[in-house]
Write an enzyme that holds these catalytic residues in place. Sequence first.
Site, PDB file in Angstrom:
ATOM      1  N   ASP A 123       0.783  -1.243   0.000  1.00 38.10           N
ATOM      2  CA  ASP A 123       0.000   0.000   0.000  1.00 38.10           C
ATOM      3  C   ASP A 123       0.818   1.300   0.000  1.00 38.10           C
ATOM      4  O   ASP A 123       0.507   2.231   0.757  1.00 38.10           O
ATOM      5  CB  ASP A 123      -0.954   0.018   1.212  1.00 38.10           C
ATOM      6  CG  ASP A 123      -1.989  -1.103   1.182  1.00 38.10           C
ATOM      7  OD1 ASP A 123      -1.981  -1.893   0.235  1.00 38.10           O
ATOM      8  OD2 ASP A 123      -2.807  -1.175   2.125  1.00 38.10           O
ATOM      9  N   CYS A 135      -1.998  -2.831   7.708  1.00 40.66           N
ATOM     10  CA  CYS A 135      -1.909  -3.748   6.561  1.00 40.66           C
ATOM     11  C   CYS A 135      -0.634  -4.575   6.544  1.00 40.66           C
ATOM     12  O   CYS A 135      -0.668  -5.743   6.156  1.00 40.66           O
ATOM     13  CB  CYS A 135      -2.130  -2.977   5.268  1.00 40.66           C
ATOM     14  SG  CYS A 135      -3.852  -2.411   5.146  1.00 40.66           S
ATOM     15  N   LYS A 137      -7.103  -4.920  -2.867  1.00 45.81           N
ATOM     16  CA  LYS A 137      -7.842  -5.454  -1.716  1.00 45.81           C
ATOM     17  C   LYS A 137      -8.755  -4.390  -1.162  1.00 45.81           C
ATOM     18  O   LYS A 137      -8.522  -3.197  -1.362  1.00 45.81           O
ATOM     19  CB  LYS A 137      -6.873  -5.953  -0.644  1.00 45.81           C
ATOM     20  CG  LYS A 137      -5.927  -4.868  -0.156  1.00 45.81           C
ATOM     21  CD  LYS A 137      -4.886  -5.435   0.783  1.00 45.81           C
ATOM     22  CE  LYS A 137      -3.993  -4.345   1.303  1.00 45.81           C
ATOM     23  NZ  LYS A 137      -4.697  -3.289   2.051  1.00 45.81           N
TER      24      LYS A 137
HETATM   25  C1  VGL Z   1      -4.600   0.631   5.799  1.00 44.95           C
HETATM   26  C2  VGL Z   1      -6.153   1.520   7.203  1.00 44.95           C
HETATM   27  C3  VGL Z   1      -7.131   1.418   6.237  1.00 44.95           C
HETATM   28  C4  VGL Z   1      -3.173   0.214   5.579  1.00 44.95           C
HETATM   29  C5  VGL Z   1      -5.565   0.503   4.811  1.00 44.95           C
HETATM   30  O1  VGL Z   1      -2.722   0.135   4.411  1.00 44.95           O
HETATM   31  O2  VGL Z   1      -2.483  -0.046   6.596  1.00 44.95           O
HETATM   32  N1  VGL Z   1      -4.906   1.124   6.987  1.00 44.95           N
HETATM   33  N2  VGL Z   1      -6.828   0.906   5.042  1.00 44.95           N
END
Ligand code: VGL
Length: 202
Positions: free
Chosen positions: A12, A155, A110
């Site tokens: 991410d 994540c 995702k």
């Molecule tokens: C994430 C919160 C919401 C992450 C993704 O990538 O850690 N955290 N969505």
Amino acid sequence: MRDATHALIVIDVQNDFCPGGALAVAGGDEIIPRINALLADFQIRVLTQDWHPADHASFAANHAGAAPFSLTEMPYGPQVLWPVHCVQGTAGAAFHPRLATDPADLVIRKGFRAAIDSYSAFFENDHATPTGLDGYLRSRGATHLTLAGLATDFCVAYSAIDAARLGFSVTVLEGACRAIDLDGSLARARDDMRAAGVRLEA
Ligand code: VGL
Ligand code: ZN
């Protein structure tokens, strides 16, 4: 170059998780040079991308009266309600422009189902619905996984713990990650990762 059983999973590294983004992680963009160097050192390279529809249940804005960063109860368990982030097709959901995306073999998205969040690259937050990454990595012959990216305590940690439970040998490079650290979540995530057998390295 690592041998062919080693895979790098970059979690991410998207604009919304970097400074200026909707769910900015402090120093989120600082890890990009190291991640780009790592991408050149692995033969199996996977990027993950948080990829939510606008009506996603993890957004506080979709729950009347709920504040961002508050907790709610979902059918699959407790869920933090986040600011709107990584909406499919928006600039915030795009990879950071300095991330070297060309070397990636696979981009796995995702969190695309409105009713369920997905922190982990392997399972959605019900811990049951698979993303398909496990099968991909096994069929490529990967046994050892190195994880880096955002955020350490959500994540990255969920992905690392699931990977260890699935039988992979897992290392998280903490220096190539940055954390949200919400109410002690980083310390908890580090304990949980260690308990699951994840190796934490600098
Ligand atoms: C994430 C919160 C919401 C992450 C993704 O990538 O850690 N955290 N969505
Ligand atoms: Zn998300």
